[in-house]
Motif scaffolding. Structure first.
Motif, PDB file in Angstrom:
ATOM      1  N   UNK A 104       0.844  -1.190   0.000  1.00  0.00           N
ATOM      2  CA  UNK A 104       0.000   0.000   0.000  1.00  0.00           C
ATOM      3  C   UNK A 104       0.889   1.255   0.000  1.00  0.00           C
ATOM      4  N   UNK A 105       0.253   2.393  -0.313  1.00  0.00           N
ATOM      5  CA  UNK A 105       0.939   3.698  -0.319  1.00  0.00           C
ATOM      6  C   UNK A 105       2.144   3.728  -1.255  1.00  0.00           C
ATOM      7  N   UNK A 106       2.027   3.038  -2.372  1.00  0.00           N
ATOM      8  CA  UNK A 106       3.119   3.038  -3.362  1.00  0.00           C
ATOM      9  C   UNK A 106       3.337   4.437  -3.925  1.00  0.00           C
ATOM     10  N   UNK A 107       2.259   5.108  -4.309  1.00  0.00           N
ATOM     11  CA  UNK A 107       2.374   6.441  -4.912  1.00  0.00           C
ATOM     12  C   UNK A 107       2.938   7.453  -3.919  1.00  0.00           C
ATOM     13  N   UNK A 108       2.488   7.390  -2.686  1.00  0.00           N
ATOM     14  CA  UNK A 108       2.945   8.332  -1.664  1.00  0.00           C
ATOM     15  C   UNK A 108       4.427   8.142  -1.360  1.00  0.00           C
ATOM     16  N   UNK A 109       4.882   6.894  -1.356  1.00  0.00           N
ATOM     17  CA  UNK A 109       6.266   6.597  -1.006  1.00  0.00           C
ATOM     18  C   UNK A 109       7.228   6.918  -2.149  1.00  0.00           C
ATOM     19  N   UNK A 110       6.844   6.561  -3.348  1.00  0.00           N
ATOM     20  CA  UNK A 110       7.772   6.656  -4.474  1.00  0.00           C
ATOM     21  C   UNK A 110       7.564   7.896  -5.339  1.00  0.00           C
ATOM     22  N   UNK A 111       6.405   8.535  -5.229  1.00  0.00           N
ATOM     23  CA  UNK A 111       6.137   9.682  -6.086  1.00  0.00           C
ATOM     24  C   UNK A 111       5.577   9.307  -7.446  1.00  0.00           C
ATOM     25  N   UNK A 112       5.277   8.020  -7.653  1.00  0.00           N
ATOM     26  CA  UNK A 112       4.615   7.606  -8.893  1.00  0.00           C
ATOM     27  C   UNK A 112       3.260   8.302  -8.978  1.00  0.00           C
ATOM     28  N   UNK A 113       2.930   8.816 -10.146  1.00  0.00           N
ATOM     29  CA  UNK A 113       1.708   9.606 -10.305  1.00  0.00           C
ATOM     30  C   UNK A 113       0.510   8.725 -10.659  1.00  0.00           C
ATOM     31  N   UNK A 114      -0.597   8.979  -9.985  1.00  0.00           N
ATOM     32  CA  UNK A 114      -1.859   8.303 -10.297  1.00  0.00           C
ATOM     33  C   UNK A 114      -2.576   9.069 -11.391  1.00  0.00           C
ATOM     34  N   UNK A 115      -2.961   8.379 -12.442  1.00  0.00           N
ATOM     35  CA  UNK A 115      -3.689   8.994 -13.546  1.00  0.00           C
ATOM     36  C   UNK A 115      -5.192   8.869 -13.319  1.00  0.00           C
ATOM     37  N   UNK A 116      -5.608   7.698 -12.831  1.00  0.00           N
ATOM     38  CA  UNK A 116      -7.023   7.435 -12.523  1.00  0.00           C
ATOM     39  C   UNK A 116      -7.112   6.581 -11.271  1.00  0.00           C
ATOM     40  N   UNK A 117      -8.249   6.675 -10.600  1.00  0.00           N
ATOM     41  CA  UNK A 117      -8.492   5.812  -9.456  1.00  0.00           C
ATOM     42  C   UNK A 117      -7.655   6.167  -8.248  1.00  0.00           C
ATOM     43  N   UNK A 118      -7.227   5.121  -7.524  1.00  0.00           N
ATOM     44  CA  UNK A 118      -6.535   5.337  -6.251  1.00  0.00           C
ATOM     45  C   UNK A 118      -5.417   4.331  -6.061  1.00  0.00           C
ATOM     46  N   UNK A 119      -4.659   4.570  -4.999  1.00  0.00           N
ATOM     47  CA  UNK A 119      -3.579   3.675  -4.601  1.00  0.00           C
ATOM     48  C   UNK A 119      -4.155   2.580  -3.710  1.00  0.00           C
ATOM     49  N   UNK A 120      -3.352   1.561  -3.411  1.00  0.00           N
ATOM     50  CA  UNK A 120      -3.763   0.524  -2.467  1.00  0.00           C
ATOM     51  C   UNK A 120      -3.838   1.115  -1.056  1.00  0.00           C
ATOM     52  N   UNK A 121      -4.861   0.704  -0.312  1.00  0.00           N
ATOM     53  CA  UNK A 121      -5.017   1.152   1.071  1.00  0.00           C
ATOM     54  C   UNK A 121      -5.728   0.047   1.838  1.00  0.00           C
ATOM     55  N   UNK A 122      -4.926  -0.820   2.496  1.00  0.00           N
ATOM     56  CA  UNK A 122      -5.482  -2.000   3.153  1.00  0.00           C
ATOM     57  C   UNK A 122      -6.341  -1.652   4.367  1.00  0.00           C
ATOM     58  N   UNK A 123      -6.052  -0.531   5.018  1.00  0.00           N
ATOM     59  CA  UNK A 123      -6.835  -0.159   6.193  1.00  0.00           C
ATOM     60  C   UNK A 123      -8.249   0.259   5.798  1.00  0.00           C
ATOM     61  N   UNK A 124      -8.346   1.070   4.779  1.00  0.00           N
ATOM     62  CA  UNK A 124      -9.669   1.551   4.353  1.00  0.00           C
ATOM     63  C   UNK A 124     -10.376   0.552   3.438  1.00  0.00           C
ATOM     64  N   UNK A 125      -9.576  -0.196   2.661  1.00  0.00           N
ATOM     65  CA  UNK A 125     -10.159  -1.164   1.721  1.00  0.00           C
ATOM     66  C   UNK A 125      -9.471  -2.518   1.942  1.00  0.00           C
ATOM     67  N   UNK A 126      -9.984  -3.354   2.839  1.00  0.00           N
ATOM     68  CA  UNK A 126      -9.351  -4.643   3.151  1.00  0.00           C
ATOM     69  C   UNK A 126      -9.210  -5.561   1.937  1.00  0.00           C
TER      70      UNK A 126
END
Length: 387
Positions: free
Chosen positions: A124-146
């Motif tokens: 999870x949090x790949x974009x936040x950690x690495x700075x990879x840009x999201x074009x659509x949708x969202x990143x992985x988030x296991x706490x909010x989306x199991x």
């Protein structure tokens, strides 16, 4: 008289071994100068390419010893201590691809489709950690989306390869696992910066992991942050050394081979130019000595030092120009063949050849100018004195 003395030499002959050697030397020198410039351009061209992520503050550590078992504790301590502002684990560093597959299935896939996808995993949090840009949708988030353990993100190239008009919500299967697409990330360079970016799928926590990534805070000293991180890794993984790596340093290694070629070409070019100048200097000395009486007559008849220097120099410029005519096609063929191995490559520009020609002529003029001016300043009374 000269013939009888055995000292007759055809100093002004059109072709002499000395001239042939000078032409060959400068041909090699100009070829290497052109090659050095083009190799340097190719390296800069790829180095300036946007990687698609923030590698400057990104640090990674392989999951040695107990790191994977105690990952969650390490992650929490890195964040709470201020050593990192974001943490994620992945199947490989962002600078390398460890896995690829042909085995994905999706609705509407052509039975003959043999697209090979880069296979990458992140918790999870790949974009936040690495700075990879999201074009659509969202990143992985296991706490909010199991259910994100079986979520998937696609890069832009993968979306094109799968022909998805709306990728979010699509189901992509591999073996007995169905992954749901939650996001699209911008293409980023994982493999060679000289090649096009390949289609990539990023799967969630159900994947496998070998690397822990953490992003250093921008408002703190790098050394201080790494010291905090080292203490945390030592606490939870005491039997193994803290062997961190910077993503930008790992990325820079992708240019090592080309940098080595450029360095060697540059060194050989400098050495060849130096040797060529020695040969040119020797030929200038030889020709000036053989034309000493001619120069004396010209001075008596009113020739200027600049005129005599120009007279002697133009002969050498003709040799250098001939060298360039031979070297230019040779260098073009060599560099064209070398660049064919790279999909993402620089174009061979005309000004590179013009620069090499001007540089070689400038070096030649500097080399022969000493002897040319010396001959022009010589006292004609001494040079015309009877033997």
């Amino acid at each position: 008289m000269k013939v009888l003395k055995g000292t007759f030499k055809a100093a002004n002959a059109l072709v002499t071994p000395r001239k042939i050697l000078v032409v060959l030397q400068f041909t090699f020198a100009i070829t290497l100068i052109i090659c050095t410039i083009i190799v340097s351009q190719q390296i800069d061209y790829a180095r300036n390419r946007d990687t698609g992520y923030e590698r400057g503050s990104l640090v990674f550590h392989f999951m040695t010893g107990d790191i994977e078992k105690k990952y969650e504790l390490i992650r929490q301590d890195l964040l709470s201590s201020g050593a990192a502002v974001a943490v994620c684990k992945t199947s490989s560093p962002l600078t390398e691809s460890y896995s690829d597959t042909l085995g994905f299935q999706w609705e509407g896939k052509d039975p003959g489709d043999k697209t090979d996808f880069n296979f990458f995993c992140s918790d999870q949090h790949l974009a936040k950690t690495t700075g990879i840009q999201l074009v659509k949708g969202r990143d992985f988030d296991l706490r909010q989306y199991p259910t994100d353990s079986t979520a998937m993100m696609l890069n832009e190239s993968a979306v094109k390869a799968m022909h998805f008009k709306e990728p979010i919500g699509q189901i992509v299967r591999e073996d007995n696992t169905a992954y749901h697409v939650v996001g699209v990330i911008k293409d980023f360079i994982m493999q060679s910066p000289y090649e096009p970016i390949r289609p990539m799928v990023v799967i969630g926590a159900k994947g496998w992991f070998s690397v822990i990534n953490f992003k250093l805070p921008a408002n703190a000293l790098t050394s201080a942050s790494l010291k905090k991180a080292e203490a945390i890794f030592k606490r939870y993984n005491p039997d193994y050394p803290f062997e961190y790596r910077f993503a930008d340093a790992e990325y820079a290694q992708k240019f090592d081979d080309e940098q080595r070629i450029g360095t060697l070409a540059g060194l050989f070019a400098a050495l060849t130019v130096f040797i060529s100048c020695l040969g040119l200097f020797g030929l200038a000395t030889y020709m000036a000595e053989n034309r000493i009486k001619e120069i004396g007559v010209r001075k008596v008849l009113g020739a200027s030092v600049a005129g005599i220097a120009a007279l002697l120099s133009k002969d050498f410029l003709k040799l250098v120009l001939l060298s360039f005519v031979v070297a230019a096609p040779v260098a073009w063929l060599a560099m064209h063949s070398w660049l064919k191995d790279y999909t993402y490559r620089v174009e061979i520009r005309w000004w590179v050849f013009a620069m090499a020609a001007l540089l070689s002529m400038g070096v030649a003029l500097l080399t022969v100018s000493y002897q040319a001016v010396k001959a022009g300043l010589a006292n004609p009374a001494k040079s015309l004195r009877s033997e």
